[in-house]
Design an enzyme around this catalytic site. Sequence first.
Site, PDB file in Angstrom:
ATOM      1  N   SER A   1       0.842  -1.199   0.000  1.00  0.00           N
ATOM      2  CA  SER A   1       0.000   0.000   0.000  1.00  0.00           C
ATOM      3  C   SER A   1       0.875   1.246   0.000  1.00  0.00           C
ATOM      4  O   SER A   1       1.982   1.240   0.566  1.00  0.00           O
ATOM      5  CB  SER A   1      -0.864  -0.023   1.267  1.00  0.00           C
ATOM      6  OG  SER A   1      -1.416   1.241   1.494  1.00  0.00           O
TER       7      SER A   1
ATOM      8  N   TYR B   1      -1.772  -0.989  10.791  1.00  0.00           N
ATOM      9  CA  TYR B   1      -2.037  -1.551   9.464  1.00  0.00           C
ATOM     10  C   TYR B   1      -0.838  -1.304   8.548  1.00  0.00           C
ATOM     11  O   TYR B   1      -0.301  -2.234   7.922  1.00  0.00           O
ATOM     12  CB  TYR B   1      -3.307  -0.929   8.858  1.00  0.00           C
ATOM     13  CG  TYR B   1      -3.443  -1.178   7.375  1.00  0.00           C
ATOM     14  CD1 TYR B   1      -3.684  -2.452   6.884  1.00  0.00           C
ATOM     15  CD2 TYR B   1      -3.298  -0.132   6.450  1.00  0.00           C
ATOM     16  CE1 TYR B   1      -3.781  -2.690   5.511  1.00  0.00           C
ATOM     17  CE2 TYR B   1      -3.395  -0.357   5.079  1.00  0.00           C
ATOM     18  CZ  TYR B   1      -3.634  -1.634   4.623  1.00  0.00           C
ATOM     19  OH  TYR B   1      -3.726  -1.866   3.268  1.00  0.00           O
TER      20      TYR B   1
ATOM     21  N   LYS C   1       2.149  -3.897   6.747  1.00  0.00           N
ATOM     22  CA  LYS C   1       2.568  -3.953   5.338  1.00  0.00           C
ATOM     23  C   LYS C   1       4.086  -3.759   5.226  1.00  0.00           C
ATOM     24  O   LYS C   1       4.767  -4.454   4.462  1.00  0.00           O
ATOM     25  CB  LYS C   1       1.849  -2.874   4.522  1.00  0.00           C
ATOM     26  CG  LYS C   1       0.349  -3.090   4.391  1.00  0.00           C
ATOM     27  CD  LYS C   1       0.015  -4.292   3.526  1.00  0.00           C
ATOM     28  CE  LYS C   1      -1.472  -4.535   3.384  1.00  0.00           C
ATOM     29  NZ  LYS C   1      -1.826  -5.812   2.795  1.00  0.00           N
TER      30      LYS C   1
HETATM   31  P1  NAD Z   1     -11.071  -6.854   1.023  1.00  0.00           P
HETATM   32  O1  NAD Z   1     -11.277  -6.846   2.499  1.00  0.00           O
HETATM   33  O2  NAD Z   1     -12.211  -6.531   0.139  1.00  0.00           O
HETATM   34  O3  NAD Z   1     -10.449  -8.257   0.561  1.00  0.00           O
HETATM   35  C1  NAD Z   1      -9.652  -9.051   1.391  1.00  0.00           C
HETATM   36  C2  NAD Z   1     -10.207 -10.464   1.347  1.00  0.00           C
HETATM   37  O4  NAD Z   1      -9.379 -11.310   2.139  1.00  0.00           O
HETATM   38  C3  NAD Z   1     -11.629 -10.591   1.911  1.00  0.00           C
HETATM   39  O5  NAD Z   1     -12.419 -11.303   0.979  1.00  0.00           O
HETATM   40  C4  NAD Z   1     -11.459 -11.371   3.213  1.00  0.00           C
HETATM   41  O6  NAD Z   1     -12.582 -12.181   3.485  1.00  0.00           O
HETATM   42  C5  NAD Z   1     -10.208 -12.173   2.917  1.00  0.00           C
HETATM   43  N1  NAD Z   1      -9.414 -12.551   4.086  1.00  0.00           N
HETATM   44  C6  NAD Z   1      -8.915 -11.753   5.055  1.00  0.00           C
HETATM   45  N2  NAD Z   1      -8.199 -12.473   5.940  1.00  0.00           N
HETATM   46  C7  NAD Z   1      -8.245 -13.767   5.505  1.00  0.00           C
HETATM   47  C8  NAD Z   1      -7.696 -14.983   5.983  1.00  0.00           C
HETATM   48  N3  NAD Z   1      -6.958 -15.034   7.106  1.00  0.00           N
HETATM   49  N4  NAD Z   1      -7.946 -16.115   5.302  1.00  0.00           N
HETATM   50  C9  NAD Z   1      -8.703 -16.103   4.165  1.00  0.00           C
HETATM   51  N5  NAD Z   1      -9.239 -14.973   3.663  1.00  0.00           N
HETATM   52  C10 NAD Z   1      -9.011 -13.827   4.330  1.00  0.00           C
HETATM   53  O7  NAD Z   1      -9.839  -5.861   0.751  1.00  0.00           O
HETATM   54  P2  NAD Z   1      -9.329  -5.251  -0.621  1.00  0.00           P
HETATM   55  O8  NAD Z   1      -9.695  -3.812  -0.658  1.00  0.00           O
HETATM   56  O9  NAD Z   1      -9.687  -6.127  -1.758  1.00  0.00           O
HETATM   57  O10 NAD Z   1      -7.762  -5.305  -0.356  1.00  0.00           O
HETATM   58  C11 NAD Z   1      -6.971  -6.431  -0.737  1.00  0.00           C
HETATM   59  C12 NAD Z   1      -5.567  -6.217  -0.250  1.00  0.00           C
HETATM   60  O11 NAD Z   1      -5.068  -4.968  -0.763  1.00  0.00           O
HETATM   61  C13 NAD Z   1      -5.427  -6.134   1.270  1.00  0.00           C
HETATM   62  O12 NAD Z   1      -4.254  -6.815   1.645  1.00  0.00           O
HETATM   63  C14 NAD Z   1      -5.308  -4.644   1.536  1.00  0.00           C
HETATM   64  O13 NAD Z   1      -4.571  -4.374   2.697  1.00  0.00           O
HETATM   65  C15 NAD Z   1      -4.568  -4.174   0.294  1.00  0.00           C
HETATM   66  N6  NAD Z   1      -4.813  -2.757  -0.016  1.00  0.00           N
HETATM   67  C16 NAD Z   1      -6.092  -2.312  -0.188  1.00  0.00           C
HETATM   68  C17 NAD Z   1      -6.332  -0.960  -0.458  1.00  0.00           C
HETATM   69  C18 NAD Z   1      -7.738  -0.436  -0.611  1.00  0.00           C
HETATM   70  O14 NAD Z   1      -7.923   0.784  -0.531  1.00  0.00           O
HETATM   71  N7  NAD Z   1      -8.737  -1.259  -0.855  1.00  0.00           N
HETATM   72  C19 NAD Z   1      -5.250  -0.066  -0.568  1.00  0.00           C
HETATM   73  C20 NAD Z   1      -3.951  -0.566  -0.404  1.00  0.00           C
HETATM   74  C21 NAD Z   1      -3.738  -1.920  -0.128  1.00  0.00           C
END
Ligand code: NAD
Length: 345
Positions: free
Chosen positions: A124, A148, A152
Amino acid sequence: MKILVTGGAGYIGSHTCVELLNSGYDVIIVDNFSNSHPKVLNRIETITGKPFKFYHSDILNEKEMRFIFLNEQVDAVIHFAGLKAVGESVENPISYYHNNLMSTIVLLKLMKDFNVTNFVFSSSATVYGDQQTVPLKEKLPLQATNPYGRSKLMIEEMLGDVHISNPEMSIALLRYFNPIGAHESGLIGENPNGTPNNLVPYITQVAVGKLDYLKIFGADYSTLDGTGIRDYIHVVDLALGHIKALERNSQQNGIEAYNLGTGNGSSVLEMLNTFIQVIGRDIPYKIKDRRSGDIAVSYADPSKANQLLNWKASRDVLSMCEDSWRWQSMNPNGYEQSKNIEVSK
Ligand code: NAD
Ligand code: UDP
């Protein structure tokens, strides 16, 4: 090529699975639905018309994950699964460190055991912390301002050590800026639990009448209109960046961080005005105090990803807002009781 996608039922993961399937990859999703809905799986199949495998498992469960690695000939792993809410991470840091770090450790152990060397990690822009200069470049010293972000950062460092121990590994650290938008079909999109923390789902929920008004967190920043500036990127462009990272990892060993952003910043008021244009009516708002921990301006220098991954974001802010609005208006309650569409498997 078989890709194990952890968190593939989530917001970014589901869009990436669509693009992977459309590009001819075999996809294995693992998700525990802790922040997603099972219906997303039918929607991915409806959009692509392609089958894929799904395991309802927790990545922390090493035994179940080992079974998946034994059962499938995994060629590469894209690791989306993780907890992502900054405020929640301040309140409950242990669960953030536990889930985000341990899930990565389990995957890395199994990848070592099964000789899988291609790894794409969801990092991120938060790892840049509060910098004096923009655009943000990958080489800047990193800093995190909350658990958080620190999770990362720790994972990025851990992956550096793993690469030193096994130079055959190919690792891409994808530093996302602000993903918004949805698939153009309106079938999949962002589905936050409870009241959204992020700007765009908050605006669209005000627009559908679920929330009263947008709170703009600070109009006294030293920016053009006083509101915060971010680099919003269409989730489909972001998804395509993962395919480019997989391809480069297949050709070259190493560990590289890449900014996935557009390189352009938009203010909160600019985003609000674009939504007003898309929706065709006013969206109520009030100016409030700054949100603690927020930075004034953040946008990417995406030139490294442009050059090394041959990837460039192509969708503009207007199409991001149109697609976010289509998703929200077709699915006012997310995947629960979606309007007009019922998808069966
Ligand atoms: P999201 O919460 O929609 O998707 C994450 C998925 O992982 C969910 O479906 C959740 O059920 C699953 N999950 C979490 N822990 C788990 C585990 N222990 N076992 C199995 N499944 C598990 O989030 P997103 O927005 O799609 O983000 C995906 C990744 O990108 C994350 O790692 C997040 O930190 C990173 N990220 C997101 C953003 C954003 O703004 N959305 C920005 C930067 C980084
Ligand atoms: N923001 C806002 N009201 C909200 C949510 C966010 O004014 O309800 C502002 C926030 O201060 C920041 C921008 O919108 O300037 C993007 O915030 P978001 O939480 O979406 O992303 P992040 O701050 O994590 O980059």
